[in-house]
Motif scaffolding. Structure first.
Motif, PDB file in Angstrom:
ATOM      1  N   CYS A 188     -12.583 -48.190 -22.950  1.00  0.00           N
ATOM      2  CA  CYS A 188     -11.805 -47.463 -23.970  1.00  0.00           C
ATOM      3  C   CYS A 188     -10.583 -48.261 -24.226  1.00  0.00           C
ATOM      4  CB  CYS A 188     -11.374 -46.123 -23.756  1.00  0.00           C
ATOM      5  SG  CYS A 188     -10.571 -45.240 -25.064  1.00  0.00           S
ATOM      6  N   CYS A 192     -13.293 -43.965 -26.570  1.00  0.00           N
ATOM      7  CA  CYS A 192     -14.020 -43.181 -25.834  1.00  0.00           C
ATOM      8  C   CYS A 192     -14.303 -41.836 -26.529  1.00  0.00           C
ATOM      9  CB  CYS A 192     -13.880 -42.926 -24.382  1.00  0.00           C
ATOM     10  SG  CYS A 192     -12.341 -41.982 -24.223  1.00  0.00           S
ATOM     11  N   CYS A 229      -8.790 -40.335 -28.157  1.00  0.00           N
ATOM     12  CA  CYS A 229      -8.009 -41.518 -27.797  1.00  0.00           C
ATOM     13  C   CYS A 229      -7.741 -42.352 -28.987  1.00  0.00           C
ATOM     14  CB  CYS A 229      -8.965 -42.392 -26.812  1.00  0.00           C
ATOM     15  SG  CYS A 229      -8.792 -41.874 -25.110  1.00  0.00           S
TER      16      CYS A 229
HETATM   17 ZN   LIG Z   1     -10.169 -43.006 -24.019  1.00  0.00          ZN
END
Ligand SMILES: [Zn+2]
Length: 123
Positions: free
Chosen positions: A8, A24, A28
């Motif tokens: 991520c 992810c 985020c």
């Molecule tokens: Zn993430």
């Protein structure tokens, strides 16, 4: 659809998903964009303030309904107009530089005078 394991971009944890995904989770993704926006705002606020102030000076000198006016350069200096802060420029047909500050423009007219214009209003 190809899936692939990757990190991520924000939290650096492994996740699997579509190849185009770089975060992810939606959380985020929105945190990343919020931070990016905050950093950009912090970096640009001083220049934005100067540009906004320049526009206010031009509005004040031209008047609420003014479209075009010649004005002494010293008037702009007295109001602490920042000559080098503009939002755009172009060379007009007489090869003179027209400087834009949002919807206003100014152009050096003579040693003492500047021509101010408002862009959206019709002459
Ligand atoms: Zn993430």
């Amino acid at each position: 659809m190809e899936t692939k394991e990757r990190l991520c971009k924000l939290c650096k944890t492994n996740f699997t998903g579509k190849q185009s995904k770089i975060f992810c989770s939606d959380s985020c993704k929105s945190k990343y964009h919020f931070r990016l926006n905050t950093v950009t705002q912090e970096a640009t606020i001083n220049i934005d303030t100067i540009l906004h102030r320049n526009r206010s000076i031009l509005l004040e000198l031209l008047g609420k309904n003014g479209v075009q006016k010649k004005i002494e350069r010293s008037h702009l200096d007295k109001k602490k107009f920042h000559w080098h802060f503009i939002t755009g420029y172009h060379l007009n047909s007489q090869n003179k530089m027209v400087h834009y500050v949002y919807d206003f423009s100014w152009m050096i007219f003579s040693d003492q005078e500047v021509l101010l214009k408002r862009l959206n209003k019709k002459l």
